[in-house]
Design a protein around this motif. Structure first.
Motif, mmCIF file in Angstrom:
data_model
loop_
_atom_site.group_PDB
_atom_site.id
_atom_site.type_symbol
_atom_site.label_atom_id
_atom_site.label_comp_id
_atom_site.label_asym_id
_atom_site.label_seq_id
_atom_site.Cartn_x
_atom_site.Cartn_y
_atom_site.Cartn_z
ATOM 1 N N ARG A 1 0.845 -1.207 0.000
ATOM 2 C CA ARG A 1 0.000 0.000 0.000
ATOM 3 C C ARG A 1 0.871 1.243 0.000
ATOM 4 O O ARG A 1 1.879 1.301 0.708
ATOM 5 C CB ARG A 1 -0.834 0.061 1.284
ATOM 6 C CG ARG A 1 -2.167 -0.663 1.232
ATOM 7 C CD ARG A 1 -2.913 -0.411 2.544
ATOM 8 N NE ARG A 1 -3.147 1.035 2.754
ATOM 9 C CZ ARG A 1 -4.148 1.708 2.208
ATOM 10 N NH1 ARG A 1 -5.032 1.092 1.453
ATOM 11 N NH2 ARG A 1 -4.295 2.995 2.422
ATOM 12 N N TYR B 1 -5.326 7.310 -1.227
ATOM 13 C CA TYR B 1 -5.041 6.930 -2.617
ATOM 14 C C TYR B 1 -4.034 7.919 -3.196
ATOM 15 O O TYR B 1 -4.064 9.107 -2.859
ATOM 16 C CB TYR B 1 -6.299 7.009 -3.490
ATOM 17 C CG TYR B 1 -7.429 6.130 -3.027
ATOM 18 C CD1 TYR B 1 -7.504 4.799 -3.425
ATOM 19 C CD2 TYR B 1 -8.439 6.644 -2.217
ATOM 20 C CE1 TYR B 1 -8.560 3.995 -3.019
ATOM 21 C CE2 TYR B 1 -9.498 5.840 -1.801
ATOM 22 C CZ TYR B 1 -9.545 4.516 -2.214
ATOM 23 O OH TYR B 1 -10.583 3.720 -1.803
ATOM 24 N N LEU C 1 -9.334 -0.251 0.048
ATOM 25 C CA LEU C 1 -7.956 -0.587 -0.315
ATOM 26 C C LEU C 1 -6.988 -0.260 0.812
ATOM 27 O O LEU C 1 -6.945 0.807 1.306
ATOM 28 C CB LEU C 1 -7.547 0.160 -1.583
ATOM 29 C CG LEU C 1 -8.164 -0.342 -2.868
ATOM 30 C CD1 LEU C 1 -7.615 0.413 -4.064
ATOM 31 C CD2 LEU C 1 -7.858 -1.822 -3.058
ATOM 32 N N GLU D 1 -14.280 2.914 -7.954
ATOM 33 C CA GLU D 1 -14.794 1.534 -7.961
ATOM 34 C C GLU D 1 -14.092 0.641 -6.934
ATOM 35 O O GLU D 1 -14.547 -0.456 -6.654
ATOM 36 C CB GLU D 1 -14.591 0.917 -9.356
ATOM 37 C CG GLU D 1 -15.586 1.443 -10.358
ATOM 38 C CD GLU D 1 -15.115 1.290 -11.809
ATOM 39 O OE1 GLU D 1 -14.124 0.577 -12.048
ATOM 40 O OE2 GLU D 1 -15.741 1.918 -12.683
ATOM 41 N N SER D 2 -12.958 1.101 -6.392
ATOM 42 C CA SER D 2 -12.222 0.220 -5.469
ATOM 43 C C SER D 2 -12.765 0.384 -4.053
ATOM 44 O O SER D 2 -13.135 1.475 -3.641
ATOM 45 C CB SER D 2 -10.733 0.535 -5.504
ATOM 46 O OG SER D 2 -10.531 1.864 -5.145
ATOM 47 N N LYS D 3 -12.773 -0.720 -3.340
ATOM 48 C CA LYS D 3 -13.369 -0.680 -1.994
ATOM 49 C C LYS D 3 -12.309 -1.070 -0.973
ATOM 50 O O LYS D 3 -11.595 -2.036 -1.141
ATOM 51 C CB LYS D 3 -14.525 -1.674 -1.906
ATOM 52 C CG LYS D 3 -15.640 -1.348 -2.881
ATOM 53 C CD LYS D 3 -16.994 -1.737 -2.291
ATOM 54 C CE LYS D 3 -18.127 -1.174 -3.110
ATOM 55 N NZ LYS D 3 -18.068 -1.475 -4.524
ATOM 56 N N LYS E 1 -1.578 -1.436 -4.444
ATOM 57 C CA LYS E 1 -2.998 -1.480 -4.835
ATOM 58 C C LYS E 1 -3.716 -0.138 -4.784
ATOM 59 O O LYS E 1 -4.756 0.024 -5.417
ATOM 60 C CB LYS E 1 -3.747 -2.538 -4.030
ATOM 61 C CG LYS E 1 -3.605 -2.441 -2.538
ATOM 62 C CD LYS E 1 -4.175 -3.699 -1.895
ATOM 63 C CE LYS E 1 -3.933 -3.671 -0.399
ATOM 64 N NZ LYS E 1 -4.321 -4.904 0.238
ATOM 65 N N ASN E 2 -3.190 0.846 -4.037
ATOM 66 C CA ASN E 2 -3.880 2.149 -4.017
ATOM 67 C C ASN E 2 -3.098 3.225 -4.772
ATOM 68 O O ASN E 2 -3.226 4.415 -4.504
ATOM 69 C CB ASN E 2 -4.151 2.600 -2.573
ATOM 70 C CG ASN E 2 -2.877 2.700 -1.757
ATOM 71 O OD1 ASN E 2 -1.855 2.128 -2.132
ATOM 72 N ND2 ASN E 2 -2.932 3.437 -0.663
ATOM 73 N N ALA F 1 -11.246 4.217 -11.352
ATOM 74 C CA ALA F 1 -10.692 3.023 -10.702
ATOM 75 C C ALA F 1 -10.708 3.224 -9.182
ATOM 76 O O ALA F 1 -10.988 2.288 -8.430
ATOM 77 C CB ALA F 1 -9.270 2.764 -11.197
ATOM 78 N N ILE F 2 -10.436 4.430 -8.741
ATOM 79 C CA ILE F 2 -10.498 4.706 -7.294
ATOM 80 C C ILE F 2 -11.946 4.619 -6.820
ATOM 81 O O ILE F 2 -12.248 4.002 -5.791
ATOM 82 C CB ILE F 2 -9.906 6.103 -6.986
ATOM 83 C CG1 ILE F 2 -8.391 6.055 -7.181
ATOM 84 C CG2 ILE F 2 -10.273 6.555 -5.571
ATOM 85 C CD1 ILE F 2 -7.659 7.318 -6.838
ATOM 86 N N ARG G 1 -3.529 1.502 -13.281
ATOM 87 C CA ARG G 1 -3.402 1.087 -11.887
ATOM 88 C C ARG G 1 -2.082 0.338 -11.751
ATOM 89 O O ARG G 1 -1.729 -0.452 -12.613
ATOM 90 C CB ARG G 1 -4.598 0.173 -11.631
ATOM 91 C CG ARG G 1 -4.552 -0.611 -10.406
ATOM 92 C CD ARG G 1 -5.812 -1.450 -10.291
ATOM 93 N NE ARG G 1 -6.358 -1.199 -8.981
ATOM 94 C CZ ARG G 1 -7.639 -1.208 -8.682
ATOM 95 N NH1 ARG G 1 -8.529 -1.445 -9.597
ATOM 96 N NH2 ARG G 1 -8.037 -0.986 -7.469
#
Ligand SMILES: Cc1cc2nc3c(=O)[nH]c(=O)nc-3n(C[C@H](O)[C@H](O)[C@H](O)COP(=O)(O)OP(=O)(O)OC[C@H]3O[C@@H](n4cnc5c(N)ncnc54)[C@H](O)[C@@H]3O)c2cc1C
Length: 494
Positions: free
Chosen positions: A262, A278, A494, A490-492, A459-460, A487-488, A454
């Motif tokens: 991360r 992020y 992270l 939609e990401s949960k 991952k972030n 993409a951010i 990405r």
């Protein structure tokens, strides 16, 4: 609590991501190494003229229009910018004094082709565009308007209709060969070959799929925002202000600190650590991975060309300039060999001249003209330091070339020229090798090799801008900014 996002770089890509996320409630800080936003889109005042010292032509304006609308203010691009169509889109000249104006309306273009090369060329032109239109329709949603998963795309059900159309794409045929298979006039082949340079590629190396570039220009036109291309960056800044985005200028991100896959914070040139949920890097992907993440084994991408720019204020002159002019060299193949194989600035070069004051008198005082001159050069040019002497020496060569098309043109230069070299692009924007567009499209695999939006390990961490999918040029960079932001979104967790 709002999710905190740090965007590295206030280029058009980075600001696009920032605006979209801010409009959805994210807390955004942009960190920019320079003292102004816009990145390669920049404005320079010189000798009583205003110069757009980066992009000079806007294509696919609907991408910018749709983006502004998507922010949900109830505002249109036209509330901020007056976009003017350019007619003709470009004036092409050859050393034997022949010339052709390229239009985006059928009637004028057919007339110009008829006079230049006879009626056969009209048919060739129509066949060429019909083929390119099919390729654009078949590929746009896979390669342009959506995030890209590389070869996996071919296994997605939604993309199955593309499979029977693959032969049409002519992936394995070169762009020059494709153009030569349609046009019988060598000058028209050269003219169409030039579209490979729109993303810094060589027509002798890039695949035929690049035929979509002339189609796009023909179909969507070429545009200029009144007040200069930089008005787009100014509009973005105004929107950043309205959405409460803070931009920290004159501050370079030196490191991205990561832990357990991360990204946790960025360390700036002033020694400050800024934490984030992020991170989006609008800085060149290769620069981000090698310098900010310390991945020393990262492979250098196949870079797009760089460029040598001369900004010239010109007195009233007899040359009847058009907004965009291309002075073609006599040996195009040699020129691209020098740029991409020998990695030296071309000796007998094609010269591009953009004079926005022809369309917009506000860009030059009195009867002056603002000549923006661009010559394609290699990125990472071997043996070149681009010091003052070398810049001056190369500019003299370019002047000699221009003189062949506009005799005695130097008599009209008003004040000292200003030069921008590949070294400037590299130092000013952390552009790897000074490349103008990020990676080139010089191989049939380029689209597959271009970094996605990405990071593969952190991952972030996300990427936007010319060096990531879908590539360089203002419209594509706006798309990439949206892909990174989405993409951010939609990401949960992270
Ligand atoms: C001479 C020239 C002519 C061009 N002509 C055209 C054209 O006619 N039409 C067209 O569509 N496109 C054209 N382009 C390409 C277009 O300008 C680019 O594709 C686009 O502007 C790139 O935007 P970006 O957001 O990807 O990156 P950039 O504009 O490079 O922005 C990245 C930003 O990040 C900042 N940054 C980098 N590293 C760091 C760091 N570590 N910390 C903090 N900040 C950092 C940089 O200073 C910069 O402001 C041209 C480019 C050039 C240079």
């Amino acid at each position: 609590m709002k999710n905190k996002v740090i965007v590295i770089g206030a280029g058009i890509g980075g600001m696009t991501s920032a605006l979209l996320l801010a409009s959805k409630g994210y807390d955004i800080t942009i960190i920019e190494k320079n003292n102004a936003a816009g990145g390669r889109m920049r404005r320079i005042y010189h000798n009583e003229c205003v110069f757009d010292a980066g992009p000079s032509l806007i294509t696919m304006p609907f991408i910018l229009q749709d983006f502004i609308q998507s922010l949900g203010f109830g505002k249109q691009l036209s509330d901020y910018i007056d976009l003017l169509p350019i007619h003709p889109i470009c004036h092409y000249k050859w050393s034997d004094s022949s010339s052709l104006d390229f239009y985006t309306d059928k009637k004028s273009m057919h007339k110009a082709l008829q006079e230049f090369s006879g009626s056969n060329s009209i048919q060739e032109f129509e066949f060429y565009l019909a083929h390119a239109q099919k390729v654009y329709s078949a590929t746009k949603d896979v390669f342009l308007f959506n995030p890209f998963d590389g070869f996996l795309e071919f296994f997605k059900t939604k993309n199955l209709p593309l499979l029977p159309q693959l032969p049409l794409l002519r992936f394995t045929k070169g762009f020059h060969d494709h153009n030569a298979s349609y046009f019988s006039d060598k000058k028209l082949i050269q003219l169409f070959d030039r579209f490979a340079t729109y993303n810094g590629s060589s027509p002798y190396k890039a695949p035929a799929t690049l035929m979509v570039i002339p189609y796009i220009e023909w179909n969507y036109g070429g545009w200029y925002p009144k007040g200069g291309i930089y008005s787009i960056a100014e509009t973005y800044l105004q929107l950043c202000n309205e959405l409460g985005i803070s931009i920290i200028y004159d501050t370079e991100v030196k490191k991205i600190h990561c832990n357990n896959g991360r990204a946790e914070s960025v360390e700036t040139s002033s020694g400050t650590l800024l934490k984030a949920d992020y991170i989006i890097s609008n800085s060149d992907v290769y620069h981000t991975r090698t310098k900010l993440l310390g991945r020393n084994s990262e492979k250098m991408p196949d870079l797009s060309s760089s460029g040598f720019v001369i900004l010239l204020a010109m007195k009233k002159n007899p040359f009847s300039m058009k907004h965009h002019t291309v002075l073609f060299s006599d040996d195009y193949q040699r020129e691209f060999h020098e740029i991409f194989m020998e990695e030296i600035p071309p000796q007998n070069m094609t010269v591009y001249i953009s004079v926005s004051s022809i369309t917009d008198a506000s860009q030059a005082q009195g009867e002056k003209e603002n000549w923006f001159i661009l010559v394609n050069t290699p990125s990472n040019s071997l043996n070149m330091q681009w010091n003052n002497d070398e810049q001056h020496f190369y500019a003299e060569k370019i002047f000699k070339q221009i003189d062949k098309y506009y005799p005695e043109f130097e008599a009209y230069i008003d004040g000292e020229p200003r030069y921008i070299s590949p070294k400037h692009f590299s130092e000013d924007f952390n552009a790897t090798g000074g490349s103008l567009y990020g990676s080139s499209s010089n191989s049939m695999f380029s689209a597959f090799l271009r970094p996605k939006n990405r990071d593969t390990k952190i991952k972030n961490l996300f990427y936007c801008g010319g060096s990531s999918h879908p590539g360089g040029g203002i419209p594509l960079v706006i798309l990439s900014g949206q892909f990174a932001a989405k993409a951010i979104m939609e990401s949960k967790n992270l």
